[in-house]
Motif scaffolding. Structure first.
Motif, mmCIF file in Angstrom:
data_model
loop_
_atom_site.group_PDB
_atom_site.id
_atom_site.type_symbol
_atom_site.label_atom_id
_atom_site.label_comp_id
_atom_site.label_asym_id
_atom_site.label_seq_id
_atom_site.Cartn_x
_atom_site.Cartn_y
_atom_site.Cartn_z
ATOM 1 N N ASP A 43 0.833 -1.204 0.000
ATOM 2 C CA ASP A 43 0.000 0.000 0.000
ATOM 3 C C ASP A 43 0.866 1.252 0.000
ATOM 4 O O ASP A 43 1.816 1.360 0.778
ATOM 5 N N VAL A 44 0.513 2.210 -0.864
ATOM 6 C CA VAL A 44 1.240 3.477 -0.952
ATOM 7 C C VAL A 44 0.228 4.614 -0.854
ATOM 8 O O VAL A 44 -0.802 4.603 -1.537
ATOM 9 N N GLU A 45 0.523 5.592 0.001
ATOM 10 C CA GLU A 45 -0.390 6.717 0.194
ATOM 11 C C GLU A 45 -0.467 7.583 -1.056
ATOM 12 O O GLU A 45 0.517 7.769 -1.772
ATOM 13 N N LEU A 46 -1.666 8.122 -1.291
ATOM 14 C CA LEU A 46 -1.894 9.002 -2.428
ATOM 15 C C LEU A 46 -1.643 10.453 -2.034
ATOM 16 O O LEU A 46 -1.892 10.854 -0.901
ATOM 17 N N GLY A 47 -1.142 11.241 -2.991
ATOM 18 C CA GLY A 47 -0.990 12.670 -2.778
ATOM 19 C C GLY A 47 0.196 13.078 -1.931
ATOM 20 O O GLY A 47 0.375 14.266 -1.661
ATOM 21 N N SER A 48 1.016 12.129 -1.491
ATOM 22 C CA SER A 48 2.175 12.444 -0.651
ATOM 23 C C SER A 48 3.441 11.875 -1.281
ATOM 24 O O SER A 48 3.414 10.800 -1.890
ATOM 25 N N ASN A 49 4.549 12.598 -1.128
ATOM 26 C CA ASN A 49 5.825 12.086 -1.615
ATOM 27 C C ASN A 49 6.240 10.862 -0.806
ATOM 28 O O ASN A 49 6.036 10.813 0.408
ATOM 29 N N PHE A 50 6.790 9.873 -1.471
ATOM 30 C CA PHE A 50 7.379 8.747 -0.758
ATOM 31 C C PHE A 50 8.705 8.390 -1.423
ATOM 32 O O PHE A 50 8.857 8.500 -2.641
ATOM 33 N N LYS A 51 9.665 8.006 -0.600
ATOM 34 C CA LYS A 51 10.981 7.651 -1.116
ATOM 35 C C LYS A 51 11.027 6.174 -1.463
ATOM 36 O O LYS A 51 10.383 5.347 -0.821
ATOM 37 N N ALA A 52 11.811 5.866 -2.488
ATOM 38 C CA ALA A 52 11.932 4.480 -2.934
ATOM 39 C C ALA A 52 13.327 4.260 -3.509
ATOM 40 O O ALA A 52 14.028 5.211 -3.866
ATOM 41 N N ARG A 53 13.707 3.009 -3.583
ATOM 42 C CA ARG A 53 14.982 2.635 -4.199
ATOM 43 C C ARG A 53 14.705 2.027 -5.572
ATOM 44 O O ARG A 53 13.823 1.174 -5.716
ATOM 45 N N VAL A 54 15.451 2.467 -6.573
ATOM 46 C CA VAL A 54 15.313 1.894 -7.909
ATOM 47 C C VAL A 54 15.980 0.522 -7.914
ATOM 48 O O VAL A 54 17.184 0.403 -7.686
ATOM 49 N N VAL A 55 15.195 -0.509 -8.163
ATOM 50 C CA VAL A 55 15.703 -1.877 -8.164
ATOM 51 C C VAL A 55 16.133 -2.300 -9.563
ATOM 52 O O VAL A 55 17.102 -3.038 -9.740
ATOM 53 N N LEU A 56 15.407 -1.800 -10.572
ATOM 54 C CA LEU A 56 15.687 -2.209 -11.949
ATOM 55 C C LEU A 56 15.255 -1.096 -12.898
ATOM 56 O O LEU A 56 14.230 -0.449 -12.679
ATOM 57 N N VAL A 57 16.048 -0.866 -13.947
ATOM 58 C CA VAL A 57 15.717 0.115 -14.984
ATOM 59 C C VAL A 57 15.621 -0.611 -16.317
ATOM 60 O O VAL A 57 16.566 -1.284 -16.738
ATOM 61 N N ASP A 58 14.467 -0.492 -16.978
ATOM 62 C CA ASP A 58 14.265 -1.077 -18.307
ATOM 63 C C ASP A 58 14.204 0.076 -19.307
ATOM 64 O O ASP A 58 13.155 0.689 -19.509
ATOM 65 N N ARG A 59 15.347 0.393 -19.912
ATOM 66 C CA ARG A 59 15.413 1.536 -20.823
ATOM 67 C C ARG A 59 14.667 1.277 -22.120
ATOM 68 O O ARG A 59 14.156 2.212 -22.741
ATOM 69 N N ASP A 60 14.589 0.026 -22.546
ATOM 70 C CA ASP A 60 13.883 -0.291 -23.792
ATOM 71 C C ASP A 60 12.388 -0.012 -23.666
ATOM 72 O O ASP A 60 11.761 0.518 -24.590
#
Length: 401
Positions: A43-60
């Motif tokens: 669950d992630v709150e709406l309307g508020s900033n939350f910090k996260a870690r990038v686990v994977l980047v799919d540039r394609d």
């Protein structure tokens, strides 16, 4: 021809039952996962900033997979359990379907076992699998697919997939998103947009690298969404589940009146009921928050009373009989030997057992003193009538905090 029929059957199953899906209410967007008989959610709150870690980047595909920093404890528990689980003792599923999260067996040299969902049958008994905790896609043989052990069914999926503009992941961009970057994300409080038909689900959110000077973390307007994303994918809105404050309060009251949350429901066959917790107001005591139910509303437990209460619980010997668990809608008061979510060691808890799953040989146990539900083997459920009457008092309390 056989392979085409096989693939067609699997596609039909995928369309009718998926292991991951999105919901939302007035406060949060929820990534749901069917890890057992009762789904779990990130669950992630709406309307508020939350910090996260990038686990994977799919540039394609212009997508990034992020893990909210608030889910760190879940991830630590996941790693600990995966490092100790013996996959050779895990149950083989009677049928492999796209409707459940499974444990994928893999050697430590290849990265170790992981929780995954099946997104495609590449050929008979060979599947394309999505790791619900890292976002990686890989191929797995059917013989390496096993059911999740109970300790892994209570943890939510730990990554969100976000669609981003190509410039955000362009290697020529100074503030581009990279693996292990800490980012700030934000979902619109009014309108949640996702990529139509994408599976696993793909969301659209404002996102930027932490401490970046650009404005990427601002929530996209409808114009931005159409201009940036509408050119290469179809979009849809996740409808809000109506949930006014009065409806929430009424729902809570109904739950408590039914008694299941307060532990006052007993099985007609057991003739045993938990006595609801009562207190005269005003009252001051030392309590620990078990979980946040909603705005200004918490489930709490009296830690001192629990210490005294559990001293009276003796080692159980008589297991719950299966016929008592098979009556629909009936919760059976019992003693459960299990581990709470994020806890390593199993111990005895007062519980209500329901939702018996004959294919897994498990049942959901609602731990009345901690307001938590866990899935455990029926061999770990014991008759509570062996215990002294002191264990009859219910400990769970809810109220304003």
């Amino acid at each position: 021809m056989v392979m085409e029929t096989f693939a067609g059957d699997f596609e039909n199953k995928l369309a009718s039952s998926k292991a991951l899906w999105l919901t939302r209410n007035s406060r949060t967007v929820n990534l749901m996962a069917r890890t057992g008989s009762v789904p779990v959610s990130l669950d992630v709150e709406l309307g508020s900033n939350f910090k996260a870690r990038v686990v994977l980047v799919d540039r394609d595909e212009c997508r990034v997979y992020v893990r909210p920093l608030a889910a760190r404890r879940h991830y630590e528990a996941l790693e600990e359990i995966l490092s100790e689980v013996d996959t050779n003792t895990c149950v083989k599923p009677a049928e492999i379907t796209p409707g459940f999260v499974y444990l994928m067996k893999r050697n430590t040299s290849a990265g170790g076992s992981f929780r995954g969902i099946i997104t495609k049958e590449e050929r008979p008994k060979h599947y394309k699998v999505f790791d619900v905790d890292t976002g990686f896609m890989t191929s797995v043989r059917g013989e390496d697919v096993v059911e999740l052990p109970p300790t892994l069914r209570n943890l939510p999926p730990l990554v969100l997939c976000l669609a981003v503009p190509s410039t955000v992941v362009d290697t020529r961009t100074p503030d581009r998103l990279q693996q292990d970057s800490i980012v700030v994300c934000k979902f619109d409080s009014e309108r949640i947009v996702c990529v139509k038909g994408a599976y696993p689900p793909v969301l659209i959110a404002g996102i930027q690298v932490e401490n970046s000077t650009n404005e990427a973390s601002q929530v996209y307007t409808d114009h931005h969404i159409r201009r940036i994303f509408g050119r290469f994918c179809s979009l849809e809105t996740i409808n809000n589940v109506p949930e006014s404050e009065s409806e929430v309060e009424e729902s809570r009251n109904n739950e408590f009146e039914k008694g299941e949350k307060m532990g006052s429901v007993g099985s007609p066959t057991s003739q045993f009921t938990f006595v609801p917790f009562t207190v005269s107001l005003p009252c001051q005591l030392v309590a620990r928050v078990s979980r946040k139910i909603g705005f200004d509303f918490y489930a709490m437990r009296d830690t001192n009373l629990l210490v005294d209460l559990y001293e009276f619980i003796k080692r159980p010997t008589k297991r719950i009989e299966i016929p008592r668990l098979t009556t629909n809608g009936v919760s059976v008061a019992c003693i459960a030997r299990t581990a709470r979510p994020t806890k390593k060691e199993a111990r005895l808890y007062r519980a209500l057992a329901k939702n018996f799953d004959p294919t897994r040989g498990t049942s959901m146990a609602y731990l009345i003193d901690y307001d938590q539900s866990v899935e455990c083997d029926i061999s770990s459920l014991f008759d509570i009538t062996e215990q002294v009457s002191s264990t009859n008092n219910s400990e769970l309390k809810t109220g304003k905090g």
